[in-house]
Design an enzyme around this catalytic site. Structure first.
Site, short mmCIF file in Angstrom:
data_model
loop_
_atom_site.label_atom_id
_atom_site.label_comp_id
_atom_site.label_asym_id
_atom_site.label_seq_id
_atom_site.Cartn_x
_atom_site.Cartn_y
_atom_site.Cartn_z
N GLY A 127 0.53 -1.41 0.22
CA GLY A 127 0.02 -0.03 0.11
C GLY A 127 1.14 1.50 -0.26
O GLY A 127 0.48 2.60 0.00
N ARG B 38 -14.56 18.91 5.27
CA ARG B 38 -15.27 19.61 6.46
C ARG B 38 -16.08 19.27 8.08
O ARG B 38 -16.16 19.43 9.08
CB ARG B 38 -16.78 18.48 5.98
CG ARG B 38 -17.54 19.06 5.32
CD ARG B 38 -18.47 18.02 4.49
NE ARG B 38 -17.64 16.22 3.91
CZ ARG B 38 -18.77 15.07 3.57
NH1 ARG B 38 -19.45 15.79 3.68
NH2 ARG B 38 -17.50 15.03 2.66
N GLN B 39 -14.03 18.93 8.15
CA GLN B 39 -13.78 18.79 9.57
C GLN B 39 -12.97 19.77 9.92
O GLN B 39 -11.75 20.18 10.01
CB GLN B 39 -13.13 17.33 10.10
CG GLN B 39 -14.11 15.86 9.34
CD GLN B 39 -12.96 15.08 9.97
OE1 GLN B 39 -12.55 14.70 11.14
NE2 GLN B 39 -13.20 13.99 8.95
N ASP C 203 -28.96 23.97 3.79
CA ASP C 203 -28.74 24.10 5.41
C ASP C 203 -28.75 25.27 6.14
O ASP C 203 -27.91 26.66 4.85
CB ASP C 203 -27.44 23.58 6.19
CG ASP C 203 -26.80 23.05 5.12
OD1 ASP C 203 -26.16 24.69 4.58
OD2 ASP C 203 -26.33 22.44 4.59
N LYS D 55 -31.85 22.21 8.49
CA LYS D 55 -31.63 20.93 8.36
C LYS D 55 -31.04 20.42 9.36
O LYS D 55 -30.70 21.25 10.57
CB LYS D 55 -30.30 20.75 7.44
CG LYS D 55 -29.83 18.93 7.14
CD LYS D 55 -28.82 19.29 6.01
CE LYS D 55 -27.50 19.12 6.79
NZ LYS D 55 -26.53 18.94 5.60
N ARG E 217 -29.00 17.18 11.56
CA ARG E 217 -27.99 15.79 11.96
C ARG E 217 -28.06 15.40 13.27
O ARG E 217 -28.39 16.11 13.46
CB ARG E 217 -26.91 16.45 11.09
CG ARG E 217 -26.41 16.17 9.45
CD ARG E 217 -24.92 16.74 9.74
NE ARG E 217 -24.86 16.48 7.69
CZ ARG E 217 -24.79 15.52 6.54
NH1 ARG E 217 -25.36 14.08 6.84
NH2 ARG E 217 -24.60 16.14 5.83
N ASP F 184 -22.17 14.54 -1.62
CA ASP F 184 -21.23 13.04 -0.97
C ASP F 184 -22.76 12.27 -1.26
O ASP F 184 -22.77 11.39 -2.82
CB ASP F 184 -21.40 13.68 0.45
CG ASP F 184 -20.24 12.46 0.41
OD1 ASP F 184 -19.97 11.50 0.03
OD2 ASP F 184 -19.22 13.05 1.94
N THR F 185 -23.16 11.87 0.04
CA THR F 185 -24.14 11.00 -0.26
C THR F 185 -25.28 11.40 -0.75
O THR F 185 -26.36 10.43 -1.31
CB THR F 185 -24.47 9.85 0.75
OG1 THR F 185 -25.30 11.14 1.86
CG2 THR F 185 -23.57 9.53 1.97
N THR G 295 -28.91 15.10 1.95
CA THR G 295 -28.65 16.43 2.36
C THR G 295 -29.88 16.89 1.09
O THR G 295 -31.23 17.03 1.34
CB THR G 295 -27.72 17.20 2.29
OG1 THR G 295 -26.39 16.68 3.62
CG2 THR G 295 -28.10 18.73 2.70
C1 R5P Z 1 -22.78 20.32 4.79
O1 R5P Z 1 -22.82 21.45 5.33
C2 R5P Z 1 -22.47 20.33 3.41
O2 R5P Z 1 -22.78 21.61 2.36
C3 R5P Z 1 -23.31 19.04 2.44
O3 R5P Z 1 -24.59 19.82 2.10
C4 R5P Z 1 -23.00 17.76 2.51
O4 R5P Z 1 -21.93 17.57 2.86
C5 R5P Z 1 -24.05 16.87 1.34
O5 R5P Z 1 -23.30 15.40 1.99
P1 R5P Z 1 -24.49 14.11 1.69
O6 R5P Z 1 -24.48 14.56 -0.02
O7 R5P Z 1 -23.78 13.06 2.18
O8 R5P Z 1 -25.76 14.82 2.03
#
Ligand code: R5P
Length: 325
Positions: free
Chosen positions: A46, A104-105, A178, A201, A203, A233-234, A237
């Site tokens: 790796g 995001r962190q 959000d 929103k 979480r 991402d997924t 949201t």
């Molecule tokens: C959140 O603060 C970001 O701006 C995105 O809305 C979020 O990270 C998107 O993630 P997912 O598509 O997994 O909901």
């Protein structure tokens, strides 16, 4: 764009990692130049290996890497590229990370959490990077994490041009998915001359990637809603927001986002009936199997190429966005 690879005093070198070579090639084409030949491979255990097959001594080098999956591997590859360049006497090294890893962190939400976006900046610095270039940082304060210049580019002009050309602005309401995106959504609504709505929103911090919509602030009934976000991402949201908007009487939902991370189950759920159109850029590679009929992918290479041109030529990156963000 005209040839700028050497201006008498400086020599431009573009290098790419293995994450998204098409983007690097498109940037090089915009700049009318090529990419430095590089040997890269992954050992059986790796570990990664990189070597540049040409001199970089005294050069102004831009190291292009997209931080897609496997993100840790591509981050490490970019770090060892920077290390190799430093040891080979490059004069200046710019990390080009169109999608900043771990953005995001950016803060501690609770005790005993890391600030990983800061750690990434420290790693780039320790490796030998002189500056960073990125697009639509999740949080602008990440610029302050790096001890050196950070060129923060905005994809808004690229996305907005498409929206203006494709949709009837009279029918549009810009929607922030959000609270964190309100400032950016406000700029969008101001520029497009449209109303603004905001989604509250929620979480659960203990359940990653799950999203619920608390309420919608603003009038969306009978409107075409333009959801603007930095990344998908997924997709949860955006889908939760779109469902809430359609349930509140929205006529249609368009999504404009810069970074198409598209982790599972994004491909499946973004094709839901709640969403009519998705517009993203190619800061991250989007393989054919993750593309769907309602998706439009806009090229980000011209923006990055222009910024690289400005940095190399001691021009102005800010002037690229005068009045934009
Ligand atoms: C959140 O603060 C970001 O701006 C995105 O809305 C979020 O990270 C998107 O993630 P997912 O598509 O997994 O909901």
């Amino acid at each position: 764009m005209s040839e700028i690879t050497s201006n008498g005093e400086k020599h431009l070198v573009l290098a790419t990692g293995r994450a998204h070579p098409k983007l690097a090639e498109a940037i090089a084409a915009e700049l009318d130049t090529g990419l430095i030949s590089t040997t890269s491979h992954t050992f059986a255990n790796g570990e990664l290996y990189v070597r540049f097959n040409g001199s970089v001594r005294g050069s102004d080098v831009f190291v292009i890497q997209s931080h897609s999956t496997p993100i840790n591997e591509w981050l490490m590859e970019q770090l060892i590229m920077v290390d190799a360049l430093k040891r080979a006497s490059a004069k200046r090294i710019t990390v080009v990370a169109p999608f900043y890893p771990y953005a995001r962190q950016d803060k501690k939400h609770r005790g005993r959490e890391p600030i990983s976006a800061r750690l990434v900046a420290d790693l780039f610095k320790a490796a030998g990077a002189d500056r960073i270039m990125s697009v639509d940082l999740h949080a602008p304060q990440i610029q302050g994490f790096f001890d050196g210049p950070v060129d923060h580019l905005f994809a808004m002009p690229v996305l907005m041009e498409h929206i203006r050309k494709t949709f009837d602005l009279e029918q549009l309401t810009v929607v922030s998915p959000d609270m964190g995106r309100v400032r950016v959504a406000d700029v969008w609504s101001d520029k497009l001359g449209t109303p603004l709505a905001i989604i509250h929103k929620r979480r659960d911090p203990l359940v990653p990637n799950q999203v619920s919509v608390h309420e919608i602030v603003g009038d969306v009934k009978g409107r075409w809603c333009l959801l603007v976000d930095d990344l998908i991402d997924t997709g949860r949201t955006i889908v939760a927001a779109s469902e809430a908007l359609k349930n509140a009487g929205a006529k249609g939902v368009i999504v404009a986002a810069t970074h198409a991370v598209f982790s599972d189950p994004a491909y499946d759920i973004l094709q839901s009936d709640f969403i009519d159109s998705v517009v993203v850029t190619d800061t991250l590679p989007i393989p054919d199997e993750k593309r769907f009929p309602s998706l439009t992918v806009l090229p980000i290479a011209p923006l990055l190429a222009r910024a690289i041109h400005e940095v190399f030529d001691d021009g102005s990156v800010t002037s690229m966005f005068d009045g934009d963000a």
